[in-house]
Design a protein around this motif. Structure first.
Motif, short mmCIF file in Angstrom:
data_model
loop_
_atom_site.label_atom_id
_atom_site.label_comp_id
_atom_site.label_asym_id
_atom_site.label_seq_id
_atom_site.Cartn_x
_atom_site.Cartn_y
_atom_site.Cartn_z
N CYS A 66 -66.24 -3.46 -53.88
CA CYS A 66 -67.07 -2.81 -54.90
C CYS A 66 -66.37 -2.75 -56.25
CB CYS A 66 -67.45 -1.40 -54.45
SG CYS A 66 -68.65 -1.37 -53.11
N ASN A 67 -65.05 -2.68 -56.23
CA ASN A 67 -64.28 -2.62 -57.47
C ASN A 67 -63.80 -4.00 -57.92
OD1 ASN A 67 -64.24 0.24 -58.15
ND2 ASN A 67 -63.20 0.47 -56.20
N GLN A 68 -64.35 -5.05 -57.31
CA GLN A 68 -64.05 -6.44 -57.66
C GLN A 68 -62.56 -6.76 -57.57
OE1 GLN A 68 -65.99 -6.83 -61.47
NE2 GLN A 68 -68.01 -6.92 -60.53
N GLU A 69 -61.91 -6.18 -56.58
CA GLU A 69 -60.50 -6.45 -56.29
C GLU A 69 -60.46 -7.36 -55.07
OE1 GLU A 69 -58.69 -2.20 -57.83
OE2 GLU A 69 -59.46 -2.32 -55.79
N GLU A 70 -60.72 -8.65 -55.31
CA GLU A 70 -60.95 -9.59 -54.22
C GLU A 70 -59.74 -9.75 -53.30
OE1 GLU A 70 -62.61 -13.28 -55.54
OE2 GLU A 70 -64.22 -12.29 -56.62
N ASP A 71 -58.55 -9.86 -53.86
CA ASP A 71 -57.36 -10.05 -53.02
C ASP A 71 -57.12 -8.85 -52.11
OD1 ASP A 71 -56.95 -12.54 -54.13
OD2 ASP A 71 -55.45 -11.86 -55.56
N LYS A 72 -57.26 -7.66 -52.68
CA LYS A 72 -57.07 -6.44 -51.87
C LYS A 72 -58.15 -6.32 -50.81
CE LYS A 72 -54.71 -3.70 -55.40
NZ LYS A 72 -54.78 -2.50 -56.25
N ALA A 73 -59.38 -6.65 -51.18
CA ALA A 73 -60.49 -6.58 -50.22
C ALA A 73 -60.24 -7.54 -49.06
CB ALA A 73 -61.81 -6.90 -50.91
N ALA A 74 -59.88 -8.77 -49.37
CA ALA A 74 -59.63 -9.77 -48.31
C ALA A 74 -58.53 -9.31 -47.37
CB ALA A 74 -59.28 -11.12 -48.93
N ALA A 75 -57.46 -8.75 -47.92
CA ALA A 75 -56.36 -8.27 -47.09
C ALA A 75 -56.81 -7.15 -46.16
CB ALA A 75 -55.20 -7.81 -47.97
N LYS A 76 -57.65 -6.27 -46.66
CA LYS A 76 -58.11 -5.15 -45.82
C LYS A 76 -59.10 -5.62 -44.76
CE LYS A 76 -55.75 -1.82 -47.66
NZ LYS A 76 -54.85 -0.95 -46.90
N TYR A 77 -59.96 -6.59 -45.09
CA TYR A 77 -60.85 -7.14 -44.06
C TYR A 77 -60.02 -7.75 -42.94
CZ TYR A 77 -65.09 -6.69 -46.92
OH TYR A 77 -66.16 -6.20 -47.63
N LYS A 78 -59.01 -8.53 -43.31
CA LYS A 78 -58.15 -9.17 -42.31
C LYS A 78 -57.43 -8.12 -41.47
CE LYS A 78 -57.45 -13.32 -45.07
NZ LYS A 78 -56.50 -14.09 -45.88
N ALA A 79 -56.97 -7.05 -42.11
CA ALA A 79 -56.29 -5.98 -41.39
C ALA A 79 -57.23 -5.28 -40.42
CB ALA A 79 -55.69 -4.97 -42.37
N SER A 80 -58.47 -5.08 -40.84
CA SER A 80 -59.46 -4.44 -39.97
C SER A 80 -59.74 -5.30 -38.75
CB SER A 80 -60.76 -4.20 -40.74
OG SER A 80 -61.74 -3.61 -39.91
N ILE A 81 -59.89 -6.60 -38.95
CA ILE A 81 -60.13 -7.52 -37.85
C ILE A 81 -58.95 -7.51 -36.88
CG2 ILE A 81 -60.41 -9.97 -37.25
CD1 ILE A 81 -61.91 -10.17 -40.05
N ALA A 82 -57.75 -7.60 -37.42
CA ALA A 82 -56.54 -7.62 -36.58
C ALA A 82 -56.40 -6.32 -35.79
CB ALA A 82 -55.31 -7.87 -37.44
N SER A 83 -56.67 -5.19 -36.43
CA SER A 83 -56.57 -3.90 -35.75
C SER A 83 -57.60 -3.80 -34.62
CB SER A 83 -56.76 -2.76 -36.75
OG SER A 83 -56.77 -1.52 -36.09
N ALA A 84 -58.82 -4.23 -34.89
CA ALA A 84 -59.85 -4.19 -33.85
C ALA A 84 -59.47 -5.09 -32.67
CB ALA A 84 -61.20 -4.60 -34.43
N GLN A 85 -58.91 -6.26 -32.98
CA GLN A 85 -58.46 -7.15 -31.90
C GLN A 85 -57.34 -6.50 -31.09
OE1 GLN A 85 -57.39 -10.60 -34.21
NE2 GLN A 85 -59.38 -11.58 -33.91
N GLU A 86 -56.38 -5.95 -31.80
CA GLU A 86 -55.23 -5.33 -31.14
C GLU A 86 -55.65 -4.20 -30.20
OE1 GLU A 86 -51.24 -2.72 -32.28
OE2 GLU A 86 -52.33 -3.75 -33.87
N HIS A 87 -56.65 -3.44 -30.62
CA HIS A 87 -57.09 -2.29 -29.84
C HIS A 87 -58.28 -2.63 -28.93
CE1 HIS A 87 -54.99 -0.27 -33.32
NE2 HIS A 87 -54.26 0.05 -32.27
N ARG A 88 -58.61 -3.91 -28.87
CA ARG A 88 -59.67 -4.41 -27.98
C ARG A 88 -61.01 -3.72 -28.23
NH1 ARG A 88 -55.27 -3.61 -24.84
NH2 ARG A 88 -56.19 -1.95 -23.63
N LEU A 89 -61.36 -3.58 -29.49
CA LEU A 89 -62.65 -3.01 -29.89
C LEU A 89 -63.53 -4.15 -30.38
CD1 LEU A 89 -61.20 0.07 -31.81
CD2 LEU A 89 -62.24 0.07 -29.54
N VAL A 90 -64.11 -4.89 -29.44
CA VAL A 90 -64.81 -6.13 -29.76
C VAL A 90 -66.01 -5.88 -30.68
CG1 VAL A 90 -66.30 -6.17 -27.70
CG2 VAL A 90 -65.63 -8.30 -28.80
N HIS A 91 -66.69 -4.76 -30.52
CA HIS A 91 -67.84 -4.47 -31.37
C HIS A 91 -67.42 -4.21 -32.82
CE1 HIS A 91 -66.30 -0.65 -29.98
NE2 HIS A 91 -67.03 0.00 -30.86
N GLU A 92 -66.27 -3.60 -33.00
CA GLU A 92 -65.79 -3.33 -34.35
C GLU A 92 -65.17 -4.57 -34.96
OE1 GLU A 92 -64.19 0.47 -35.03
OE2 GLU A 92 -65.58 1.36 -33.60
#
Length: 108
Positions: free
Chosen positions: A27-53
């Motif tokens: 929303c704040n047009q901070e593309e690099d930070k946004a991409a890093a957080k999306y990747k972190a969210s995906i990795a965390s969900a994988q690590e914790h086996r939360l397939v829906h998230e």
């Protein structure tokens, strides 16, 4: 307040916090930070086996990539999200992803 919950239960809240932060940065047009957080969210969900998230984070990341004109990467994330939604049994969501992929293919 959400950070408090994340500290109490990293297992349940870490990926959600990363996803919220990704959306905030987008929303704040901070593309690099946004991409890093999306990747972190995906990795965390994988690590914790939360397939829906994981599916949700992949879909949102796909939306972000589509908006930033990275269509091939976007299709890949949508395809990965589809696999996760199918594992979770959320078959009603699949047509929405197929429509998004079709819209990308129609723009090339």
């Amino acid at each position: 307040r959400f950070r408090f919950y994340e500290k109490c239960s990293t297992w349940n809240y870490e990926n959600k916090l990363f996803l919220l932060e990704a959306e905030y940065h987008q929303c704040n047009q901070e593309e690099d930070k946004a991409a890093a957080k999306y990747k972190a969210s995906i990795a965390s969900a994988q690590e914790h086996r939360l397939v829906h998230e994981e599916a949700l984070a992949l879909e949102f990341y796909g939306d972000f990539l589509r908006v930033t004109r990275r269509e091939d990467e976007s299709k890949e994330k949508y395809a990965n999200a589809r696999v996760c939604y199918e594992k979770w049994g959320a078959h009603a969501i699949i047509p929405r992803l197929e429509e998004k992929i079709g819209q990308i293919q129609g723009t090339k």
